[in-house]
Design an enzyme around this catalytic site. Structure first.
Site, PDB file in Angstrom:
ATOM      1  N   TYR A 160       0.795  -1.180   0.004  1.00 57.29           N
ATOM      2  CA  TYR A 160       0.098   0.050  -0.077  1.00 57.29           C
ATOM      3  C   TYR A 160       1.020   1.266  -0.038  1.00 57.29           C
ATOM      4  O   TYR A 160       2.086   1.254   0.380  1.00 57.29           O
ATOM      5  CB  TYR A 160      -1.047  -0.026   1.282  1.00 57.29           C
ATOM      6  CG  TYR A 160      -0.063  -0.088   2.467  1.00 57.29           C
ATOM      7  CD1 TYR A 160       0.467   0.916   3.306  1.00 57.29           C
ATOM      8  CD2 TYR A 160      -0.113  -1.222   3.377  1.00 57.29           C
ATOM      9  CE1 TYR A 160       1.227   0.883   4.187  1.00 57.29           C
ATOM     10  CE2 TYR A 160       0.573  -1.119   4.691  1.00 57.29           C
ATOM     11  CZ  TYR A 160       1.072  -0.036   4.929  1.00 57.29           C
ATOM     12  OH  TYR A 160       1.950  -0.061   6.146  1.00 57.29           O
ATOM     13  N   HIS A 166       4.586   0.717   1.325  1.00 55.08           N
ATOM     14  CA  HIS A 166       5.139  -0.699   1.507  1.00 55.08           C
ATOM     15  C   HIS A 166       4.948  -1.473   0.157  1.00 55.08           C
ATOM     16  O   HIS A 166       3.880  -1.590  -0.294  1.00 55.08           O
ATOM     17  CB  HIS A 166       3.766  -1.134   2.699  1.00 55.08           C
ATOM     18  CG  HIS A 166       4.173  -2.728   2.936  1.00 55.08           C
ATOM     19  ND1 HIS A 166       3.109  -3.399   3.272  1.00 55.08           N
ATOM     20  CD2 HIS A 166       5.419  -3.469   2.942  1.00 55.08           C
ATOM     21  CE1 HIS A 166       3.454  -4.785   3.693  1.00 55.08           C
ATOM     22  NE2 HIS A 166       5.024  -4.891   3.335  1.00 55.08           N
ATOM     23  N   GLY A 179       4.160  -1.413   9.935  1.00 53.67           N
ATOM     24  CA  GLY A 179       3.199  -1.003   9.136  1.00 53.67           C
ATOM     25  C   GLY A 179       1.813  -1.807   9.726  1.00 53.67           C
ATOM     26  O   GLY A 179       2.022  -2.790  10.047  1.00 53.67           O
ATOM     27  N   GLY A 180       0.858  -1.196   9.761  1.00 57.78           N
ATOM     28  CA  GLY A 180      -0.751  -1.605  10.150  1.00 57.78           C
ATOM     29  C   GLY A 180      -1.131  -2.308   8.973  1.00 57.78           C
ATOM     30  O   GLY A 180      -0.733  -2.241   7.837  1.00 57.78           O
ATOM     31  N   THR A 181      -2.478  -2.763   9.423  1.00 54.04           N
ATOM     32  CA  THR A 181      -3.320  -3.388   8.270  1.00 54.04           C
ATOM     33  C   THR A 181      -4.115  -2.037   7.732  1.00 54.04           C
ATOM     34  O   THR A 181      -4.235  -1.086   8.206  1.00 54.04           O
ATOM     35  CB  THR A 181      -4.159  -4.471   8.905  1.00 54.04           C
ATOM     36  OG1 THR A 181      -4.991  -3.879   9.829  1.00 54.04           O
ATOM     37  CG2 THR A 181      -3.397  -5.575   9.576  1.00 54.04           C
ATOM     38  N   HIS A 235       7.429  -6.912  12.391  1.00 54.07           N
ATOM     39  CA  HIS A 235       7.223  -6.150  10.851  1.00 54.07           C
ATOM     40  C   HIS A 235       5.868  -5.691  10.749  1.00 54.07           C
ATOM     41  O   HIS A 235       5.718  -4.763   9.831  1.00 54.07           O
ATOM     42  CB  HIS A 235       7.935  -7.040   9.710  1.00 54.07           C
ATOM     43  CG  HIS A 235       6.845  -7.808   9.174  1.00 54.07           C
ATOM     44  ND1 HIS A 235       6.285  -8.869   9.940  1.00 54.07           N
ATOM     45  CD2 HIS A 235       6.459  -7.892   7.833  1.00 54.07           C
ATOM     46  CE1 HIS A 235       5.389  -9.527   9.181  1.00 54.07           C
ATOM     47  NE2 HIS A 235       5.456  -8.844   7.769  1.00 54.07           N
ATOM     48  N   GLY A 265       0.982  -9.143  11.236  1.00 47.13           N
ATOM     49  CA  GLY A 265       0.706 -10.549  11.032  1.00 47.13           C
ATOM     50  C   GLY A 265      -0.587 -11.321  10.896  1.00 47.13           C
ATOM     51  O   GLY A 265      -1.542 -10.963  11.350  1.00 47.13           O
TER      52      GLY A 265
END
Length: 506
Positions: free
Chosen positions: A229, A260, A403-405, A429, A432
């Site tokens: 993203y 990302h 980085g989040g979702t 990272h 997950g």
């Protein structure tokens, strides 16, 4: 090996402290070192449920549980100290995603394993700051998101707009960000704020197959799909004002851009080629593993060296890819705000790698050793005063970008000395996965996911809406629980939290 009940499996797993568990030898055959994984009470349930399900189905079918994969890695030749899993760990190909393992470069039996790097070589995250605030962008965030979407090619099969010939591609593979700098797609200081300064010197384009080059040629400067993203974010919380100010973050609501992405089809082909080669030579090199997905070769064998040279090419490709998208982001913002990227202070805070193997020096049992550290779905997190981090971060430690979702918060951490001692200077990272891509597609509606983002005030642009369910927040672990575990365990330190206001997805 005879099937064991869940209770029998758990006899090999001990809690060391509230955030750390140890897997003892005997959990799988041939363990040379113990396994160690970091989870809190919330995250441990997912790992143990996965192990219990595996035990109930008689150890057949489906993915190996992440804890089993962690232990299988502990049996690889030349591994030192322990096999480590971080809080965002989940099952992957060979190595679990979130697994770190280091191999002694001086041990002639030590191996390099493509499964310990992954298919998206140097998938990573870059954070770019600006001097804008939420007030400056609130009314134009839809236009900004559209502008980013227009500037950056996204989605499956997307093709780049950075002109590249085959000769130029070979230069990219060997020069990394030096190529971006030469061609005017990067600023000199971008390189300083990048792992390895954006170039792995062991790269050799002659070790890369023509098929990999053909796949990589049209994709330069593209975001791709999956969990990749570009996000417009604002600073939501500052935990360490001194460290944040060193990164140029001075206030809440300051606007940043997080990118990302990785090495696209090029890296995937490099990994596929290496796995095929190593599967053939394992018998001749007399290497035995518990899982055929752990195909590997001795580090100093021809196959091992060829893989490291081609992996370095893929890493260089990924850095150029993120640099090219940084260039396109800067153009999009300059166009929207009618001033130059320099006037907007659009400097790279840092660029981190998630899937990579690198030669590093670490202390093992009181001795300094040269190790080949495999980090798959994990981030390097070096402490203050480490020579490998930029001079302006020497007093705070390496910035670590988590980085989040899609639609959830992201974090900036810093490396710590404890992390250097316990995890070879590594931390988590991202969030997950908690749910497989297939499960997510079956259980979630893409229109619901998009509506939820809009209700949070997030401008969203998506090339493939039906792929969105795979990346919905419900498909992932809670990124805050992951980050808090690393922070409380002392292997990295919380510095900044960011939240998205605009999301561009493939």
């Amino acid at each position: 090996m005879a099937n064991r009940s869940y209770g029998q499996e758990m006899e090999y797993i001990d809690r060391q402290n509230p955030y750390q568990w140890r897997v003892r030898a005997g959990f799988v055959p041939g363990m040379r070192v113990p396994g160690m994984f970091y989870v809190n009470s919330q995250l441990e349930k997912l790992l143990f449920e996965e192990l219990e399900s595996y035990s109930k189905r008689g150890n057949v079918g489906g993915f190996l549980p992440a804890i089993k994969q962690l232990a299988n890695v502990a049996g690889l030749p030349g591994i030192v100290n322990k096999s480590i899993a971080l809080p965002d760990v989940h099952s992957g190909y060979g190595f679990a995603i979130g697994n770190v393992a280091a191999f002694d470069m001086e041990d002639p039996q030590a191996i390099v394993c493509p499964g310990g790097v992954g298919f998206d070589i140097n998938c990573g995250v870059r954070l770019v700051r600006t001097n804008l605030t939420l007030k400056d962008v609130e009314d134009v965030k839809e236009q900004l998101a559209q502008s980013l979407f227009d500037h950056i090619p996204v989605g499956v099969g997307s093709q780049g707009i950075i002109p590249t010939s085959m000769d130029e591609l070979e230069a990219v593979l060997e020069m990394g960000m030096d190529w971006s700098l030469r061609e005017g797609y990067a600023w000199a200081e971008d390189k300083e704020h990048c792992e390895e300064y954006g170039r792995m010197l062991m790269a050799n384009a002659n070790k890369v197959s023509s098929r990999a080059k053909k796949r990589g040629l049209p994709q330069m400067g593209t975001l791709g799909a999956g969990n990749h993203y570009a996000e417009i974010q604002v600073v939501d919380e500052i935990y360490d004002k001194y460290a944040a100010s060193k990164m140029g973050i001075e206030q809440k609501d300051q606007v940043c851009i997080m990118i990302h992405s990785g090495s696209r089809g090029f890296g995937h082909q490099v990994a596929t080629d290496a796995l095929s080669s190593m599967e053939r030579v394992m018998e001749t090199q007399n290497i035995k593993t518990n899982d055929r997905q752990l195909a590997c070769a001795r580090i100093h064998s021809q196959e091992g060296q060829d893989y490291l040279a081609s992996m370095a090419c893929a890493a260089n490709y990924a850095w150029v890819n993120r640099s090219s998208m940084t260039f396109l982001c800067r153009q999009a913002f300059a166009k929207q705000f009618h001033c130059s990227p320099d006037d907007l202070d659009m400097h790279v805070i840092y660029d981190v790698s998630h899937n990579i193997a690198k030669v590093e020096e670490h202390m093992v049992d009181g001795k300094q050793k040269r190790l080949l550290v495999h980090r798959k779905g994990s981030t390097r997190a070096f402490p203050p005063h480490h020579p490998a981090i930029p001079v302006d971060y020497q007093f705070i430690g390496q910035p670590v970008l988590i980085g989040g979702t899609m639609g959830t918060c992201s974090y900036v951490l810093t490396g710590t000395e404890k992390g250097m001692q316990e995890t070879f200077g590594s931390t988590c990272h991202g969030a997950g996965r908690a749910r497989s891509r297939n499960n997510s597609r079956n259980k979630l509606e893409y229109s619901t996911v998009l509506d939820n983002l809009k209700q949070k005030g997030i401008a969203i642009r998506v090339a493939s809406p039906k792929l969105v369910m795979e990346e919905a927040p419900e498909a992932y672990k809670d990124v805050t629980a992951v980050v808090d575990t690393c922070h409380m365990a002392g292997i990295s330190k919380k510095t900044i939290r960011l939240r998205p206001i605009g999301v561009v997805k493939g």
